[in-house]
Design a protein around this motif. Structure first.
Motif, short mmCIF file in Angstrom:
data_model
loop_
_atom_site.label_atom_id
_atom_site.label_comp_id
_atom_site.label_asym_id
_atom_site.label_seq_id
_atom_site.Cartn_x
_atom_site.Cartn_y
_atom_site.Cartn_z
N LYS A 42 0.66 -1.32 0.06
CA LYS A 42 0.20 0.03 0.20
C LYS A 42 0.87 1.27 -0.08
O LYS A 42 1.87 1.44 0.59
N LEU A 43 0.58 2.28 -0.85
CA LEU A 43 1.18 3.32 -0.95
C LEU A 43 0.35 4.60 -0.43
O LEU A 43 0.77 5.82 -0.92
N THR A 44 -0.73 4.22 0.12
CA THR A 44 -1.55 5.46 0.59
C THR A 44 -0.87 6.46 1.28
O THR A 44 -1.18 7.88 1.13
N HIS A 45 0.32 6.30 2.20
CA HIS A 45 0.71 7.45 2.94
C HIS A 45 1.71 8.49 2.01
O HIS A 45 1.80 9.57 2.17
N TYR A 46 2.10 7.78 0.87
CA TYR A 46 2.76 8.65 -0.12
C TYR A 46 1.70 9.55 -0.89
O TYR A 46 1.86 10.61 -1.21
N PHE A 47 0.70 8.89 -1.11
CA PHE A 47 -0.67 9.66 -1.99
C PHE A 47 -1.02 10.77 -0.82
O PHE A 47 -1.05 11.87 -1.24
N ASP A 48 -1.15 10.66 0.35
CA ASP A 48 -1.43 11.33 1.58
C ASP A 48 -0.69 12.59 1.61
O ASP A 48 -0.96 13.79 1.72
N ALA A 49 0.69 12.23 1.41
CA ALA A 49 1.75 13.23 1.73
C ALA A 49 1.78 14.06 0.63
O ALA A 49 2.06 15.42 0.62
N PHE A 50 1.51 13.58 -0.63
CA PHE A 50 1.61 14.21 -1.92
C PHE A 50 0.24 15.35 -1.62
O PHE A 50 0.40 16.63 -2.01
N MET A 51 -0.81 14.69 -1.12
CA MET A 51 -2.07 15.60 -1.34
C MET A 51 -1.84 16.99 -0.24
O MET A 51 -1.97 17.98 -0.42
N ASN A 52 -1.11 16.46 1.00
CA ASN A 52 -0.79 17.65 2.00
C ASN A 52 0.18 18.35 1.71
O ASN A 52 0.17 19.70 1.89
N ASN A 53 1.34 18.03 1.07
CA ASN A 53 2.43 18.89 0.72
C ASN A 53 2.37 19.47 -0.57
O ASN A 53 3.03 20.53 -0.94
N THR A 54 1.56 19.18 -1.62
CA THR A 54 1.48 19.71 -2.75
C THR A 54 0.43 20.15 -3.29
O THR A 54 0.26 21.33 -3.91
N VAL A 55 -0.67 19.45 -3.16
CA VAL A 55 -2.18 19.85 -3.89
C VAL A 55 -2.88 20.73 -2.73
O VAL A 55 -3.49 21.84 -3.03
N ASN A 56 -3.09 20.26 -1.40
CA ASN A 56 -3.89 21.10 -0.67
C ASN A 56 -3.27 22.52 0.15
O ASN A 56 -2.15 22.58 0.13
N LEU A 57 -4.07 23.26 0.06
CA LEU A 57 -4.05 24.84 0.53
C LEU A 57 -3.39 24.63 1.99
O LEU A 57 -4.23 24.26 2.84
N ALA A 58 -2.31 25.34 2.20
CA ALA A 58 -1.71 25.07 3.80
C ALA A 58 -2.60 25.83 4.70
O ALA A 58 -3.42 26.79 4.42
N ASP A 59 -2.74 25.25 6.04
CA ASP A 59 -3.47 25.71 7.06
C ASP A 59 -3.25 27.32 7.25
O ASP A 59 -4.11 28.07 7.54
N TYR A 60 -1.81 27.67 7.18
CA TYR A 60 -1.63 29.25 7.72
C TYR A 60 -2.24 29.93 6.61
O TYR A 60 -2.63 31.01 6.74
N LYS A 61 -2.22 29.45 5.20
CA LYS A 61 -3.07 30.26 3.96
C LYS A 61 -4.33 30.33 4.01
O LYS A 61 -4.95 31.47 3.93
N LEU A 62 -4.92 29.35 4.69
CA LEU A 62 -6.51 29.33 4.95
C LEU A 62 -7.04 30.26 5.90
O LEU A 62 -7.79 31.23 6.02
N ARG A 63 -5.94 30.50 7.04
CA ARG A 63 -6.04 31.33 8.12
C ARG A 63 -5.82 32.94 7.86
O ARG A 63 -6.57 33.70 8.08
#
Length: 180
Positions: free
Chosen positions: A2-23
């Motif tokens: 399973k490579l789900t942790h790699y996908f989750d890391a990609f989403m969190n580090n590359t795709v999703n807007l960082a929490d500080y930017k949302l704030r």
């Protein structure tokens, strides 16, 4: 394997807007809303504000290099007798032009007023009204016509669909937006 942790890391580090930017976005929107409420001409007809689009749907993504991310919110206004849709766009634009903080950051668009920030994002302010007939509308300045909308129902629909997909619909939408 399973490579789900790699996908989750990609989403969190590359795709999703960082929490500080949302704030930061939330801080900017609160300040914009405060400025509109405080305006002597527009303030008396400002009723509320509500996030819209990717911000409300939780499908907002990190900006792709060289582009800004954006967020939309609706400024809920009281219907004014005799006003046309274009006049509401102009009223929001003029209110921000009167404010020294936004004077040089605003631009009129077809359905919104855009405020551009130096730190890679812009906020689109969409005038929203519930007309005396009960119609929920946004303004089209180009055609000077009302456009029907139901943002609360769309947000509820999105939540139901995301719940059905066990939280994966929004993730998939964010990924597709990033890949486009």
């Amino acid at each position: 394997m399973k490579l789900t942790h790699y996908f989750d890391a990609f989403m969190n580090n590359t795709v999703n807007l960082a929490d500080y930017k949302l704030r930061s976005l939330k801080t900017s929107v609160d300040a914009l809303y405060g400025a509109l409420q405080a305006d002597t001409e527009l303030g008396p007809i400002v009723e509320d504000m509500d996030p819209q689009g990717s911000w409300a749907q939780k499908t907002i993504i990190k900006q792709v290099e060289g582009k800004e991310f954006d967020a939309d919110f609706m400024i809920v206004l009281t219907e004014q007798e005799g006003w046309t849709p274009k006049q509401y766009i102009n009223a929001v634009f003029n209110a921000l032009r009167r404010n020294g903080n936004y004077k040089d950051k605003v631009k009129k668009k077809n359905r919104c007023v855009r405020v551009t920030y130096a730190n890679d994002y812009h906020v689109d302010i969409v005038p929203f009204l519930c007309l005396s007939t009960g119609r929920q509308v946004i303004c089209n300045a180009e055609t000077d016509e009302w456009e029907d909308t139901d943002p609360d129902e769309f947000t509820a629909w999105m939540k139901r669909r995301d719940d059905t997909a066990k939280g994966n619909l929004r993730r998939t939408i964010r990924l597709m937006k990033y890949l486009r």
